[in-house]
Design a protein around this motif. Structure first.
Motif, PDB file in Angstrom:
ATOM      1  N   VAL A  23       0.854  -1.122  -0.089  1.00 16.88           N
ATOM      2  CA  VAL A  23      -0.167   0.105   0.110  1.00 16.88           C
ATOM      3  C   VAL A  23       0.809   1.239   0.048  1.00 16.88           C
ATOM      4  O   VAL A  23       1.861   1.299   0.828  1.00 16.88           O
ATOM      5  CB  VAL A  23      -1.043   0.014   1.128  1.00 16.88           C
ATOM      6  CG1 VAL A  23      -1.720   1.249   1.268  1.00 16.88           C
ATOM      7  CG2 VAL A  23      -1.744  -1.213   1.061  1.00 16.88           C
ATOM      8  N   VAL A  24       0.650   2.011  -0.895  1.00 21.06           N
ATOM      9  CA  VAL A  24       1.494   3.402  -1.088  1.00 21.06           C
ATOM     10  C   VAL A  24       0.428   4.573  -0.834  1.00 21.06           C
ATOM     11  O   VAL A  24      -0.536   4.586  -0.846  1.00 21.06           O
ATOM     12  CB  VAL A  24       1.918   3.542  -2.439  1.00 21.06           C
ATOM     13  CG1 VAL A  24       2.759   4.907  -2.444  1.00 21.06           C
ATOM     14  CG2 VAL A  24       2.576   2.409  -2.861  1.00 21.06           C
ATOM     15  N   LEU A  25       1.098   5.346   0.407  1.00 22.13           N
ATOM     16  CA  LEU A  25       0.155   6.577   0.816  1.00 22.13           C
ATOM     17  C   LEU A  25       0.950   7.849   0.487  1.00 22.13           C
ATOM     18  O   LEU A  25       1.937   7.959   0.879  1.00 22.13           O
ATOM     19  CB  LEU A  25       0.124   6.589   2.416  1.00 22.13           C
ATOM     20  CG  LEU A  25      -0.260   5.190   2.924  1.00 22.13           C
ATOM     21  CD1 LEU A  25      -0.533   5.367   4.543  1.00 22.13           C
ATOM     22  CD2 LEU A  25      -2.189   5.073   2.489  1.00 22.13           C
ATOM     23  N   GLY A  26       0.176   8.609  -0.711  1.00 23.47           N
ATOM     24  CA  GLY A  26       0.693   9.922  -0.850  1.00 23.47           C
ATOM     25  C   GLY A  26       0.245  10.878   0.353  1.00 23.47           C
ATOM     26  O   GLY A  26      -0.646  11.073   0.858  1.00 23.47           O
ATOM     27  N   VAL A  27       1.639  11.414   0.670  1.00 24.26           N
ATOM     28  CA  VAL A  27       1.534  12.613   1.727  1.00 24.26           C
ATOM     29  C   VAL A  27       1.938  14.020   1.372  1.00 24.26           C
ATOM     30  O   VAL A  27       3.056  14.020   0.703  1.00 24.26           O
ATOM     31  CB  VAL A  27       2.392  12.042   3.050  1.00 24.26           C
ATOM     32  CG1 VAL A  27       2.396  13.251   4.160  1.00 24.26           C
ATOM     33  CG2 VAL A  27       1.739  10.726   3.482  1.00 24.26           C
ATOM     34  N   HIS A  28       1.202  14.952   1.579  1.00 26.21           N
ATOM     35  CA  HIS A  28       1.525  16.259   1.015  1.00 26.21           C
ATOM     36  C   HIS A  28       2.623  16.711   1.729  1.00 26.21           C
ATOM     37  O   HIS A  28       2.614  16.923   3.034  1.00 26.21           O
ATOM     38  CB  HIS A  28       0.343  17.139   1.549  1.00 26.21           C
ATOM     39  CG  HIS A  28       0.539  18.676   0.922  1.00 26.21           C
ATOM     40  ND1 HIS A  28       0.002  19.666   1.360  1.00 26.21           N
ATOM     41  CD2 HIS A  28       1.236  19.066  -0.213  1.00 26.21           C
ATOM     42  CE1 HIS A  28       0.531  20.717   0.846  1.00 26.21           C
ATOM     43  NE2 HIS A  28       1.209  20.212  -0.171  1.00 26.21           N
ATOM     44  N   GLU A  29       3.681  17.332   1.034  1.00 25.92           N
ATOM     45  CA  GLU A  29       4.988  17.699   1.670  1.00 25.92           C
ATOM     46  C   GLU A  29       4.530  18.811   2.746  1.00 25.92           C
ATOM     47  O   GLU A  29       3.838  19.609   2.364  1.00 25.92           O
ATOM     48  CB  GLU A  29       5.908  18.133   0.646  1.00 25.92           C
ATOM     49  CG  GLU A  29       5.604  19.005  -0.241  1.00 25.92           C
ATOM     50  CD  GLU A  29       6.752  19.409  -1.265  1.00 25.92           C
ATOM     51  OE1 GLU A  29       7.713  18.683  -1.414  1.00 25.92           O
ATOM     52  OE2 GLU A  29       6.575  20.451  -1.896  1.00 25.92           O
ATOM     53  N   GLY A  30       5.504  18.948   3.943  1.00 23.79           N
ATOM     54  CA  GLY A  30       5.060  19.724   4.974  1.00 23.79           C
ATOM     55  C   GLY A  30       4.088  19.534   5.641  1.00 23.79           C
ATOM     56  O   GLY A  30       3.746  20.039   6.873  1.00 23.79           O
ATOM     57  N   ASN A  31       2.826  18.526   5.405  1.00 22.59           N
ATOM     58  CA  ASN A  31       1.841  18.083   6.364  1.00 22.59           C
ATOM     59  C   ASN A  31       1.795  16.643   6.871  1.00 22.59           C
ATOM     60  O   ASN A  31       0.705  16.020   7.036  1.00 22.59           O
ATOM     61  CB  ASN A  31       0.555  18.641   5.449  1.00 22.59           C
ATOM     62  CG  ASN A  31       0.360  19.845   5.420  1.00 22.59           C
ATOM     63  OD1 ASN A  31      -0.044  20.531   6.077  1.00 22.59           O
ATOM     64  ND2 ASN A  31       0.619  20.599   4.196  1.00 22.59           N
ATOM     65  N   GLY A  32       2.975  16.106   6.976  1.00 21.46           N
ATOM     66  CA  GLY A  32       2.944  14.597   7.179  1.00 21.46           C
ATOM     67  C   GLY A  32       3.083  14.664   8.745  1.00 21.46           C
ATOM     68  O   GLY A  32       4.064  14.234   9.265  1.00 21.46           O
TER      69      GLY A  32
END
Length: 241
Positions: free
Chosen positions: A134-143
């Motif tokens: 499973v790959v989770l896209g995380v917005h940079e600066g909001n992880g």
């Protein structure tokens, strides 16, 4: 109608006696309303009346309205899980298309998809890599560590990994709204296309039978926010009117 009551008052009325679960909902920042363009008329729409309905209504109703629903789950509300408690702004409010509407939903997420949906400030979406991870896209600066680690409850021991995305989920949802307006090309009104958001690719994925020139125009306009797969599409699509 209950949806017309001021949203702080409605949250207060629904919170369990002595509970503080509604505090976060009462203190949410204002919904994100885009600044009007100085060189173009602003298309407006109205916030759908979804209060007391299920969360399953959001994609359909907000998609038709051209608005982006930003969901927050609140477990302490006196409503069945998954029921919309309040929207900010309330139903019937006139907004520019592409605006964000904050939506408070009763209960806790019941799946990974719902957890991701309740944390669009952090997550862009999900995907599966070639190994089945499973790959989770995380917005940079909001992880935010606590939010990211919260997925472990929902992946249930399955392997997962994170990819960092330069654009937020809200940014990409606004691209979907703009594309769905069918003004991105002179021939867009007659174009058949599909749209989806891929957290693995960190972008909106569009499938359409486009020429080289049309593809270049779209990529110049949307850049890395858009991935285009060229080819025919069948059936009713998200971008269809």
């Amino acid at each position: 109608m209950s949806g017309q009551r001021s949203w702080p008052a409605r949250i207060a009325a629904l919170v369990l006696a002595g509970a503080v679960a509604g505090c976060a909902a009462r203190n949410l920042p204002p919904a994100d309303v885009p600044e009007p363009s100085a060189d173009a008329a602003v298309a407006t729409t109205r916030v759908p009346h979804v209060v007391d309905g299920g969360i399953g209504l959001l994609d359909k109703e907000f998609g038709k309205a051209g608005l982006v629903p930003l969901v927050k789950y609140e477990p302490g509300l006196l409503l069945d899980r998954g029921v919309v408690a309040v929207t900010d702004p309330p139903g019937g409010t006139s907004l520019p298309r592409g605006s964000v509407v904050r939506v408070v939903v009763a209960g806790e997420p019941a799946s990974l998809d719902e957890y991701i949906r309740g944390h669009w400030e952090t997550f862009v979406g999900t995907g599966i890599d070639a190994k089945g991870t499973v790959v989770l896209g995380v917005h940079e600066g909001n992880g935010l560590p606590g939010v990211v680690e919260g997925v472990e409850k929902y992946v249930k021991g399955k392997p997962y990994r994170l990819v960092t995305c330069p654009h937020s989920r809200v940014d990409l949802e606004k691209v979907v709204v703009e594309l769905s307006e069918r003004r991105f090309l002179p021939t867009a009104a007659a174009l058949t296309f599909s749209l989806s958001i891929d957290g693995y690719a960190c972008a909106v994925q569009m499938r359409a039978d486009l020429s080289d020139e049309q593809t270049a125009q779209l990529m110049e306009r949307f850049g890395a926010k858009l991935v285009i797969e060229r080819g025919p599409v069948e059936g009713r699509l998200r971008g269809d009117s």
